[in-house]
Enzyme design. Sequence first.
Site, mmCIF file in Angstrom:
data_model
loop_
_atom_site.group_PDB
_atom_site.id
_atom_site.type_symbol
_atom_site.label_atom_id
_atom_site.label_comp_id
_atom_site.label_asym_id
_atom_site.label_seq_id
_atom_site.Cartn_x
_atom_site.Cartn_y
_atom_site.Cartn_z
ATOM 1 N N LYS A 190 0.886 -1.385 -0.071
ATOM 2 C CA LYS A 190 -0.240 -0.084 -0.258
ATOM 3 C C LYS A 190 0.955 1.283 0.234
ATOM 4 O O LYS A 190 1.749 1.674 0.163
ATOM 5 C CB LYS A 190 -0.457 -0.191 1.682
ATOM 6 C CG LYS A 190 -0.043 0.228 2.575
ATOM 7 C CD LYS A 190 -0.971 0.225 3.889
ATOM 8 C CE LYS A 190 -0.306 0.456 5.388
ATOM 9 N NZ LYS A 190 -1.507 0.196 6.246
ATOM 10 N N ARG B 80 -10.908 0.758 15.013
ATOM 11 C CA ARG B 80 -10.698 1.284 12.998
ATOM 12 C C ARG B 80 -11.858 0.317 12.216
ATOM 13 O O ARG B 80 -12.617 0.259 12.926
ATOM 14 C CB ARG B 80 -9.768 1.168 12.797
ATOM 15 C CG ARG B 80 -8.151 2.015 13.449
ATOM 16 C CD ARG B 80 -6.885 2.476 12.474
ATOM 17 N NE ARG B 80 -6.884 1.302 11.715
ATOM 18 C CZ ARG B 80 -5.900 1.137 11.286
ATOM 19 N NH1 ARG B 80 -4.899 1.792 11.292
ATOM 20 N NH2 ARG B 80 -5.298 -0.131 10.429
ATOM 21 N N TYR C 149 15.269 30.279 7.517
ATOM 22 C CA TYR C 149 14.232 31.011 7.690
ATOM 23 C C TYR C 149 13.696 31.422 9.469
ATOM 24 O O TYR C 149 14.221 30.090 9.718
ATOM 25 C CB TYR C 149 12.476 30.527 7.298
ATOM 26 C CG TYR C 149 12.487 30.772 6.174
ATOM 27 C CD1 TYR C 149 12.643 32.074 5.168
ATOM 28 C CD2 TYR C 149 11.787 29.816 5.250
ATOM 29 C CE1 TYR C 149 12.462 32.122 3.870
ATOM 30 C CE2 TYR C 149 11.556 29.815 3.657
ATOM 31 C CZ TYR C 149 12.310 30.850 3.034
ATOM 32 O OH TYR C 149 11.829 30.735 1.526
ATOM 33 N N MET D 90 10.747 24.558 1.781
ATOM 34 C CA MET D 90 9.758 23.794 1.727
ATOM 35 C C MET D 90 11.073 22.718 0.265
ATOM 36 O O MET D 90 10.817 21.748 -0.266
ATOM 37 C CB MET D 90 9.319 24.668 0.002
ATOM 38 C CG MET D 90 8.716 23.837 -0.480
ATOM 39 S SD MET D 90 6.975 24.517 -1.855
ATOM 40 C CE MET D 90 5.866 25.952 -0.645
#
Length: 388
Positions: free
Chosen positions: A44, A143, A278, A326
Amino acid sequence: MTETTALRTAPLRARAEIDLAALRANVRTLRALAPRAALMAVVKSDAYGHGAQQCARAAVEAGATWLGTATPEEALVLRAAGLRGMRMMCWLWTPGGPWQEAIEADIDVSVSGMWALKEVTEAARQIGAPARVQLKADTGLGRGGCQPGDDWAELVREALKAEADGLLRITGLWSHFACADEPGHPSIAAQLSRFREMVAYAEERGARPEVRHIANSPATLTLPESHFDLVRTGIATYGISPSPELGSPADFGLRPVMTLSASLALVKHVPGGHGVSYGHRYVTPGETTLGLVPLGYADGIPRHASGAGPVLVGGKWRTVAGRIAMDQFVVDLGGDEPDPGAQAVLFGPGDRGEPTAEDWAQAAGTIAYEIVTRIGTRVPRVYRNAST
């Protein structure tokens, strides 16, 4: 060691090298741990970020007889790619899902409640072919899965009626552990007991499943009493321990399959007191050299590892300096001057001195599953040892 053509020509910015020989060896190791059970390689989420088609083929070559996906779309893509001749199962369905397509592709579908049973039965009726259905029991995870008691009784009863009508075949009874990665957790024994009870109930009323299964990766590694007819190995297939508390990959005879690296885009001298990235959360303590690594959170590098993520450059461990952006982040090279283009290894098996996915998980406050799965599509997957 053989290499694919892609390995020699892949873009130099970054690459995730996938060692298919390691994956095959992991599958053989896991099969040996559960010798009386079949093995489902769970592929998956694009094989946990490793590439579903390539990893599925390698797992089958090593003896996996089942493939598992979360969504039906993932399973259908594998069938369309020519992966046939082995059983395939998918378990995350929503109303209106592609039931007919799954039936026609000979995919086992998981059913947790009456709405799904009704939809798959109607799809089978429309195309005139029986569905392969596995009934999922909620034994305590909370679940997916059918609750024990009246809900399970109704689901089993109606599935058996549909089977008698030729609309489906009950091929499996299954469940999933909540805390198998915590040996000794009281829920483990409770879930095993509940699973046996729910399986016995269905079988006493006429169900004849091909497989009964509850064991995931940690249960395959540590709970032989949970192996039943089939074990489902996800993260362990890719050489990552499901829990560092259980042991390292090497402790279980596993080897990590993915190595993530990039080429330094820039190396430069800066003075002491120079802010980096940053917010200037990192300021150079003295004159030094900085290396620019062209990977960022758009590539799946966790921003939470800012200031902590480890990287091997020039044979030394470095640490992300300041915030991960990013598309890039910076490491303080401490005055070393590797050439631009020098390799920066974020993680790999760890036996050549590089960090591991678990090291990044610790730096980011998460689990190694997430580290490998989140590596994005901008990073090319390059396959080593593709031929057996």
